[in-house]
Design an enzyme around this catalytic site. Structure first.
Site, PDB file in Angstrom:
ATOM      1  CG  ASP A 129      -2.048   0.993   1.131  1.00 48.90           C
ATOM      2  OD1 ASP A 129      -2.384   1.405   0.015  1.00 48.90           O
ATOM      3  OD2 ASP A 129      -2.579   1.389   2.184  1.00 48.90           O
ATOM      4  CE  LYS A 136      -8.577  -2.365  -2.773  1.00 42.82           C
ATOM      5  NZ  LYS A 136      -9.719  -1.422  -2.818  1.00 42.82           N
ATOM      6  CB  CYS A 183     -20.004 -10.731  -5.159  1.00 43.30           C
ATOM      7  SG  CYS A 183     -18.622  -9.937  -4.325  1.00 43.30           S
ATOM      8  CB  CYS A 209     -16.237   6.729   0.257  1.00 41.95           C
ATOM      9  SG  CYS A 209     -15.560   5.439   1.315  1.00 41.95           S
ATOM     10  CG  ASP A 238     -14.521  -1.223   9.579  1.00 43.22           C
ATOM     11  OD1 ASP A 238     -13.793  -0.822   8.663  1.00 43.22           O
ATOM     12  OD2 ASP A 238     -14.093  -1.494  10.723  1.00 43.22           O
ATOM     13  CB  CYS A 240     -19.337  -1.816   2.525  1.00 38.63           C
ATOM     14  SG  CYS A 240     -17.567  -1.480   2.474  1.00 38.63           S
ATOM     15  CB  CYS A 244     -19.334  -8.687   3.579  1.00 41.87           C
ATOM     16  SG  CYS A 244     -18.740  -9.934   2.411  1.00 41.87           S
TER      17      CYS A 244
END
Length: 315
Positions: A129, A136, A183, A209, A238, A240, A244
């Site tokens: 990062d 990703k 997903c 966001c 956090d 989203c 999940c």
């Protein structure tokens, strides 16, 4: 003599990485580059100008000799929960413990030096990062997990509570199979985002966001479109990830002690952060990734939440 893929993976696991996979650099995949270009063209990167670096679109501009990427993942989940009392502030899990950059860099540096120790011809460069590398995309290509509809990488073993890193090398290593997406038809993350930041599946608009605004936005005040929906968040968000199904089923506590939360990070009050001093900020966030959020931003984020409560906001 060059190390084998089996030896490389064993070394990565010995260093404490929870997942490791190999991504081939060739042939280049035009799809992620096209997606990045469209995302930038729509202005979804907001003020994150580093995302426009052309090196992100061609990894050979980062390292011309690169043939493979050794991709790793580190699970950071702990079982602590965010406080539900609106008087308390919420900090994203990734920032609860020691700065993840320091932890990943130490392990990645050891792996890189080990690789180079086999043969003076071996070139290797590591990132976590910290450079113009599409981590990703590489992680999905290396079989670590898949890029989800909320933009995070989801691992079958750990959900999306993982930090990613990679070592780029000129070694021609046998790659793993890219991970397929799982997903399905689920849209929980899209529905749960209070600001509609997931503009469409797999596309996040940073302008909407909460995580972007609490960490990256340097303005004196937060946008009117964001403030009513903060729900206590002062450092990241956090939401989203919490909704999940993969996280709800497969999250498991990390064995990395440095990711255990600093006590003050799980449940600080909004009131204390609204008036945090430079000295207190320096003491509290000295070894933290949250140091990116400057004292005036902590005060701004906390005060925006207090103002929301004062107005009777229930979001």
């Amino acid at each position: 003599m060059n190390p084998t893929v089996t030896e490389i993976k064993a070394k990565a696991q010995e260093l404490g990485f929870h997942q490791v996979g190999i991504a081939a650099i060739a042939p280049p995949d035009p799809a992620p580059v096209a997606a990045l270009q469209q995302w930038l063209a729509q202005g979804y990167h907001a003020q994150m100008d580093w995302m426009t670096n052309p090196k992100r679109q061609d990894i050979r501009q980062v390292m011309p000799e690169v043939q493979s990427a050794i991709c790793v993942a580190l699970n950071y989940y702990t079982e602590h929960q965010h406080p539900q009392d609106p008087a308390y502030a919420k900090i994203s899990r990734y920032g609860w413990g020691r700065d993840y950059h320091k932890i990943l860099h130490k392990k990645l540096k050891t792996l890189t030096l080990w690789l180079q120790g086999h043969n003076p011809e071996v070139q290797a460069r590591y990132y976590a990062d910290t450079g113009p590398v599409s981590d990703k995309v590489l992680a999905q290509r290396a079989g670590i997990g898949w890029i989800a509809k909320n933009g995070n990488v989801i691992s079958r073993q750990y959900g999306s509570w993982i930090f990613l890193g990679e070592v780029l090398t000129n070694l021609p290593l046998t790659p793993d199979s890219p991970h397929t997406s799982h997903c399905g038809t689920c849209t929980r993350c899209i529905q749960a985002c209070p600001t509609g930041a997931i503009a469409q599946p797999f596309v996040v608009d940073a302008n909407r966001c909460i995580a972007y605004h609490t960490i990256e936005n340097r303005a004196e005040t937060l946008p009117d479109s964001i403030q009513p929906h903060l729900s206590g968040w002062v450092a990241g968000c956090d939401i989203c990830q919490e909704v999940c199904p993969w996280n709800q089923r497969f999250a498991q506590p990390t064995d990395v002690g440095e990711f255990q939360p600093y006590p003050e990070n799980v449940s600080p009050t909004l009131a204390e952060l609204a008036d945090i001093s430079e000295e207190e900020w320096d003491r509290r966030f000295r070894a933290s990734a949250l140091r990116r959020i400057k004292p005036e931003m902590w005060r701004r984020n906390a005060r925006a939440n207090l103002e929301r409560i004062k107005r009777g906001g229930n979001h």
